[in-house]
Design an enzyme around this catalytic site. Structure first.
Site, mmCIF file in Angstrom:
data_model
loop_
_atom_site.group_PDB
_atom_site.id
_atom_site.type_symbol
_atom_site.label_atom_id
_atom_site.label_comp_id
_atom_site.label_asym_id
_atom_site.label_seq_id
_atom_site.Cartn_x
_atom_site.Cartn_y
_atom_site.Cartn_z
ATOM 1 C CG ASP A 298 49.811 31.301 32.421
ATOM 2 O OD1 ASP A 298 49.953 31.695 33.589
ATOM 3 O OD2 ASP A 298 49.322 31.990 31.525
ATOM 4 C CB THR A 300 56.046 34.279 37.630
ATOM 5 O OG1 THR A 300 57.032 34.625 36.644
ATOM 6 C CG2 THR A 300 56.428 32.970 38.279
#
Length: 392
Positions: A298, A300
């Site tokens: 999704d 970092t």
């Protein structure tokens, strides 16, 4: 009454409510329970067939002939040990990742673990804080709550004293406080988690194929076992020898080595991944990982630490007040976000900067600002928001 609420609970009230069980204790579901792990690895069709044959040998034969029963111990131990190691690691991570909650008790602000929050606690809020229990707002200074996890709406909601707030949301702007009205399993987020959390075993083609093969063999064991027993009774001197001979014939039909080698291969894969600092919850996950074509992440932020450092400040003009203004703005925030924390750590608050009007940071606005007596108005925020497209 309002002033009493702002003082928070007393130590005696906290002790009393803890004794009554009005505390934010929620069962952790980081993994399966110990009993579930043992049952899943011991109570299998393969173990059942081998165990029945082993019992027959122990009753009618000699213990030396029952060494094949060690396959049950080895096969079960590999799965149990691996899942217990993963469970222990996940439970430790669940405790480490618990963010402390700021509450006011006996009129003083203090930080406590989330599970120590009791019914009626006065909880203090700032930007980025998560709401772990339900409650009623008692104080608001530009308090804005993001309830997108509950409603799907990304727009922040302004909260005033008297408004209800639900666990599962988080603060995006301003500061405030609220009194806990529902804790533990009664909280909204806890109810949702309880309904949604259902442990499901990963599907392994290897294990499924072996299980199907053993199932087919089990159907054949009964008639073949009966024929073997009948033939042994005609040749053997007594019933015990007949049963021992029949079991010896049946055991050779069961792929013990295949089952054991499959578990060993999974275990070797777990060890190799462990050397690369990967955590495997189930042995078949190795096989599933080998079948992955695309891995989706999704953002970092889930893979890195949530911290920043200020490397340097680059002023675009020769205004000598730029560095002081930046430090002054950063030191205004009572509950700074990571960006402001990095700026604040780079330098102390300058003297002579007295704010007359302030606007708290909001992730929706993407800026904060203040007017300082004799210094003018300064704003801290994203360039694409504060500047026009024509700005060089």
């Amino acid at each position: 009454m309002e002033q009493l609420a702002e003082q928070g609970l007393t130590t005696a009230e906290v002790t009393e409510r803890t004794a009554r069980g009005q505390v934010n204790e929620v069962e952790r579901r980081s993994s399966r329970s110990l009993s579930a792990i043992v049952r899943a690895n011991v109570l299998t069709l393969f173990n059942a067939v081998i165990a029945v044959l082993w019992v027959l040998i122990m009753v009618f034969g000699q213990w030396q002939d029952g060494l094949f029963g060690l396959v049950i111990v080895a096969n079960s131990a590999i799965g149990i040990v691996q899942e217990l190691r993963a469970k222990r690691t996940l439970d430790r991570l669940a405790v480490v990742n618990e963010s402390p909650v700021r509450v006011r008790r006996d009129g003083a602000e203090t930080e406590i673990p989330p599970r120590k929050v009791v019914l009626g606690d006065l909880i203090l809020l700032g930007p980025g804080d998560r709401l772990l229990v339900d409650g009623e707002v008692t104080g608001s200074a530009g308090l804005e709550i993001d309830e997108s996890l509950l409603t799907g709406e990304a727009d922040p909601v302004h909260k005033a004293p008297g408004d209800q707030v639900l666990s599962g949301s988080f603060v995006v702007a301003g500061t405030g406080s609220y009194v806990a009205t529902k804790v533990g399993e009664d909280a909204y987020a806890a109810k949702l988690a309880k309904e949604a959390s259902a442990f499901g075993l990963a599907h392994s083609e290897l294990r499924a194929g072996v299980t199907r093969f053993i199932k087919y063999i089990t159907w054949l064991v009964v008639p073949i076992g009966a024929l073997l027993t009948w033939s042994q009774l005609n040749k053997a001197e007594d019933f015990g020898q007949a049963i021992t001979g029949a079991v010896a014939g049946i055991v050779t039909m069961i792929p013990e080595g295949l089952v054991l080698m499959t578990s060993i291969a999974f275990a070797v894969g777990v060890v190799r991944l462990g050397r690369r600092r990967c955590l495997v919850q189930e042995l078949p996950a190795i096989e599933i990982l080998a079948r992955v074509d695309v891995l989706c992440l999704d953002k970092t932020g889930t893979l890195t630490a949530g911290g920043m450092n200020l490397a340097e400040v680059r002023p675009l003009d020769d205004d000598p007040l730029t560095a002081e203004a930046l430090a002054a703005l950063a030191n205004l925030e009572e509950t700074p976000n990571p960006t402001v924390q990095a700026i604040r750590a780079a330098g102390p608050a300058p003297s002579g900067w007295t704010p007359t009007t302030t606007v708290p940071f909001s992730s929706a606005r993407k800026w904060s600002g203040a007017e300082f007596a004799g210094k003018g108005v300064w704003v801290l925020g994203a360039a694409d928001v504060l500047l026009t497209p024509a700005t060089p």
